[in-house]
Enzyme design. Structure first.
Site, PDB file in Angstrom:
ATOM      1  N   GLY A  21     -29.730  11.629   8.687  1.00  0.00           N
ATOM      2  CA  GLY A  21     -30.340  10.527   9.443  1.00  0.00           C
ATOM      3  C   GLY A  21     -30.679   9.429   8.445  1.00  0.00           C
ATOM      4  O   GLY A  21     -30.271   9.503   7.276  1.00  0.00           O
ATOM      5  N   SER A 140     -42.458  45.372  14.752  1.00  0.00           N
ATOM      6  CA  SER A 140     -41.568  46.170  15.584  1.00  0.00           C
ATOM      7  C   SER A 140     -40.240  45.441  15.745  1.00  0.00           C
ATOM      8  O   SER A 140     -40.208  44.215  15.807  1.00  0.00           O
ATOM      9  CB  SER A 140     -42.198  46.388  16.962  1.00  0.00           C
ATOM     10  OG  SER A 140     -41.235  46.921  17.851  1.00  0.00           O
ATOM     11  N   CYS A 196     -30.281  45.623   8.284  1.00  0.00           N
ATOM     12  CA  CYS A 196     -30.434  46.070   9.666  1.00  0.00           C
ATOM     13  C   CYS A 196     -29.133  46.623  10.248  1.00  0.00           C
ATOM     14  O   CYS A 196     -28.088  45.983  10.141  1.00  0.00           O
ATOM     15  CB  CYS A 196     -30.893  44.866  10.474  1.00  0.00           C
ATOM     16  SG  CYS A 196     -31.038  45.199  12.215  1.00  0.00           S
ATOM     17  N   GLY A 236     -35.143  37.503   9.883  1.00  0.00           N
ATOM     18  CA  GLY A 236     -33.969  38.376   9.748  1.00  0.00           C
ATOM     19  C   GLY A 236     -32.699  37.622   9.420  1.00  0.00           C
ATOM     20  O   GLY A 236     -32.206  36.847  10.238  1.00  0.00           O
ATOM     21  N   TYR A 282     -33.951  47.695  -2.470  1.00  0.00           N
ATOM     22  CA  TYR A 282     -34.391  47.085  -1.210  1.00  0.00           C
ATOM     23  C   TYR A 282     -33.987  48.005  -0.070  1.00  0.00           C
ATOM     24  O   TYR A 282     -32.844  48.463  -0.023  1.00  0.00           O
ATOM     25  CB  TYR A 282     -33.725  45.702  -1.051  1.00  0.00           C
ATOM     26  CG  TYR A 282     -34.130  44.955   0.207  1.00  0.00           C
ATOM     27  CD1 TYR A 282     -35.451  44.931   0.641  1.00  0.00           C
ATOM     28  CD2 TYR A 282     -33.188  44.253   0.954  1.00  0.00           C
ATOM     29  CE1 TYR A 282     -35.824  44.236   1.782  1.00  0.00           C
ATOM     30  CE2 TYR A 282     -33.552  43.551   2.103  1.00  0.00           C
ATOM     31  CZ  TYR A 282     -34.868  43.547   2.512  1.00  0.00           C
ATOM     32  OH  TYR A 282     -35.246  42.865   3.644  1.00  0.00           O
ATOM     33  N   GLU A 285     -37.303  49.033   6.871  1.00  0.00           N
ATOM     34  CA  GLU A 285     -38.428  49.835   7.371  1.00  0.00           C
ATOM     35  C   GLU A 285     -37.940  50.921   8.332  1.00  0.00           C
ATOM     36  O   GLU A 285     -38.651  51.886   8.589  1.00  0.00           O
ATOM     37  CB  GLU A 285     -39.445  48.940   8.069  1.00  0.00           C
ATOM     38  CG  GLU A 285     -40.218  48.053   7.130  1.00  0.00           C
ATOM     39  CD  GLU A 285     -41.096  48.844   6.171  1.00  0.00           C
ATOM     40  OE1 GLU A 285     -42.074  49.438   6.623  1.00  0.00           O
ATOM     41  OE2 GLU A 285     -40.786  48.860   4.964  1.00  0.00           O
ATOM     42  N   ARG A 297     -47.271  62.254  10.921  1.00  0.00           N
ATOM     43  CA  ARG A 297     -48.122  61.683  11.970  1.00  0.00           C
ATOM     44  C   ARG A 297     -47.382  61.372  13.255  1.00  0.00           C
ATOM     45  O   ARG A 297     -47.907  61.560  14.342  1.00  0.00           O
ATOM     46  CB  ARG A 297     -48.758  60.377  11.480  1.00  0.00           C
ATOM     47  CG  ARG A 297     -49.656  60.587  10.309  1.00  0.00           C
ATOM     48  CD  ARG A 297     -50.405  59.325  10.034  1.00  0.00           C
ATOM     49  NE  ARG A 297     -51.245  58.971  11.170  1.00  0.00           N
ATOM     50  CZ  ARG A 297     -52.344  58.267  11.051  1.00  0.00           C
ATOM     51  NH1 ARG A 297     -52.719  57.852   9.882  1.00  0.00           N
ATOM     52  NH2 ARG A 297     -53.054  57.977  12.108  1.00  0.00           N
TER      53      ARG A 297
HETATM   54  P1  IMP Z   1     -33.799  39.990   5.617  1.00  0.00           P
HETATM   55  O1  IMP Z   1     -34.657  38.828   5.218  1.00  0.00           O
HETATM   56  O2  IMP Z   1     -32.436  39.569   6.078  1.00  0.00           O
HETATM   57  O3  IMP Z   1     -33.720  41.013   4.536  1.00  0.00           O
HETATM   58  O4  IMP Z   1     -34.489  40.648   6.903  1.00  0.00           O
HETATM   59  C1  IMP Z   1     -35.819  41.095   6.883  1.00  0.00           C
HETATM   60  C2  IMP Z   1     -36.227  41.476   8.292  1.00  0.00           C
HETATM   61  O5  IMP Z   1     -35.427  42.578   8.771  1.00  0.00           O
HETATM   62  C3  IMP Z   1     -37.644  41.986   8.427  1.00  0.00           C
HETATM   63  O6  IMP Z   1     -38.609  40.972   8.462  1.00  0.00           O
HETATM   64  C4  IMP Z   1     -37.593  42.792   9.730  1.00  0.00           C
HETATM   65  O7  IMP Z   1     -37.731  41.965  10.865  1.00  0.00           O
HETATM   66  C5  IMP Z   1     -36.174  43.332   9.721  1.00  0.00           C
HETATM   67  N1  IMP Z   1     -36.129  44.734   9.293  1.00  0.00           N
HETATM   68  C6  IMP Z   1     -36.847  45.367   8.338  1.00  0.00           C
HETATM   69  N2  IMP Z   1     -36.459  46.641   8.212  1.00  0.00           N
HETATM   70  C7  IMP Z   1     -35.499  46.848   9.120  1.00  0.00           C
HETATM   71  C8  IMP Z   1     -34.720  47.978   9.473  1.00  0.00           C
HETATM   72  O8  IMP Z   1     -34.782  49.058   8.887  1.00  0.00           O
HETATM   73  N3  IMP Z   1     -33.837  47.794  10.486  1.00  0.00           N
HETATM   74  C9  IMP Z   1     -33.698  46.615  11.152  1.00  0.00           C
HETATM   75  N4  IMP Z   1     -34.386  45.502  10.814  1.00  0.00           N
HETATM   76  C10 IMP Z   1     -35.294  45.621   9.814  1.00  0.00           C
END
Ligand code: IMP
Length: 375
Positions: A21, A140, A196, A236, A282, A285, A297
């Site tokens: 722009g 989640s 993921c 993500g 790395y 989760e 748990r």
């Molecule tokens: P990155 O920045 O591309 O590495 O993505 C990180 C994001 O992946 C995190 O903030 C979560 O939302 C997601 N995430 C973390 N662990 C997992 C997993 O084991 N499976 C799927 N998504 C995940």
């Protein structure tokens, strides 16, 4: 036959570029203000503000106390992972809260942030509040659930002034659901993270660009109907200023990154040397490694949603954040914007073809090493 089929494919942030722009004296890179809102109740005085639109993911390999203090000092925030005992997470939070309150620089520090889950929130939230947490995120991969609704109801009832970001969602319905359940911010993204495998394992997910656009449209409708602004955090698969700029132009208020921060010295993960290269571990989760902590748990899922790997070591956080912010300021300036709000208003994004992505990379030459580099 599906209830409904959407034939338009979803798109990723990588598929867009921003058009320039008019750059004026008012939006030169030194004048660009990157500050943003991370969570908001929609009333004055009840907002969490960041001076950088960047947060670190709630992951074992990313957000420990060192990352929380160092990124907070720079004006961002790291969400301390909740895949650990309540006691150890509360100890980390209390070290971050102390580290940030003792900070005397003119950069307003970011908030002490932590993640919670929907299993043990009644025990975890009071302990984190006691330890000094300022903002929570419910962690989640699928936030469009009654479990998040119940966790939000609990926090709203017990700690009415505590900001909670809920998620993740990728649809307008998911956004509406979480906001009416009491979320002060909504995290967007499913299946796009670097570690993921949700899309492959479960067949659920969406390209992040489409998810952001859909949720932001719902946020804008909600704002028009109620006057209340709800921040959206894109999460993500984001790992560079280029993708951050597109996410912000599409209406996200901040981005969450995992892989980007995992490679830095301040992440809690182990440094390893492989074939002469420094790397950091790395893992997701939802990987077997991260899930080990809670075996006793919670009922274990029988399949994984994340993998484990190595990312190149990327040095110290401060230098990388200076570089990242300089790139973002330059992008804002090129787009003719001095603030996030202006970027959204002025930016024009365009889908790029696979060939034009290739054209935008170095091509047709043998690249020589820069000064001091080795062949
Ligand atoms: P990155 O920045 O591309 O590495 O993505 C990180 C994001 O992946 C995190 O903030 C979560 O939302 C997601 N995430 C973390 N662990 C997992 C997993 O084991 N499976 C799927 N998504 C995940």
């Amino acid at each position: 036959m599906a209830g409904r089929i959407q034939w338009e494919p979803s798109r990723t942030l990588h598929e867009f570029r921003l058009l320039p722009g008019l750059t004026t004296d008012e939006c030169t890179p030194d004048r660009v203000d990157l500050s943003t809102v991370l969570a908001s109740r929609g009333q004055e005085g009840s907002t969490i503000v960041l001076s950088l639109p960047v947060v670190a993911a709630a992951m074992q390999a990313v957000s420990g106390d060192r990352m929380g203090i160092e990124l907070g000092r720079l004006g961002g925030a790291a969400f301390v992972f909740c895949s650990q005992t309540v006691t150890s997470q509360a100890e980390m939070v209390s070290r971050i809260a102390r580290g940030l309150s003792g900070h005397s620089s003119e950069v307003v520090p970011g908030p002490c942030a932590a993640a919670i889950n929907t299993h043990d929130h009644e025990e975890r939230v009071p302990a984190l509040v006691e330890a000094g947490v300022r903002v929570l995120a419910i962690d989640s991969s699928d936030g469009h659930s009654v479990f998040q609704q119940r966790a939000l109801a609990y926090v709203r009832e017990r700690f009415p002034d505590l900001p909670v970001i809920a998620g993740n969602v990728i649809t307008a319905d998911g956004f509406d659901f979480l906001v009416s359940a009491g979320a002060w911010g909504v995290k967007v993204g499913m299946g796009s993270g670097s570690i993921c495998i949700t899309q492959e394992q479960k067949g659920t997910g969406r390209g992040l660009a489409t998810a952001i656009l859909d949720v932001v449209a719902a946020r804008d409708r909600y704002m028009a109907a109620t006057g209340r602004y709800v921040p959206v955090i894109a999460d993500g698969g984001i790992g560079s200023a280029r993708e951050i700029a597109v996410a912000l132009a599409f209406g996200a208020d901040a981005v969450m990154m995992g892989r980007y921060f995992a490679g830095l010295e301040e992440s809690p993960s182990e440094l390893v040397v492989q074939a002469g290269r420094k790397m950091k571990r790395y893992w997701g989760e939802g990987s077997a490694r991260a899930r080990e902590w809670r075996e006793a748990r919670y009922k274990q899922s029988v399949f994984e949603e994340g993998v484990e790997g190595l990312v190149p070591f990327a040095g110290r956080l401060e230098g990388r954040m200076l570089e990242l912010c300089a790139m973002l300021r330059a992008t804002f300036s090129t787009c003719g914007a001095a603030t996030l709000e202006q970027l959204r208003r002025t930016a024009v994004a365009e889908v790029v073809s696979a060939l034009s992505i290739r054209e935008g990379q170095v091509h047709g030459i043998e690249q020589s090493p820069g000064p001091g580099g080795c062949a």
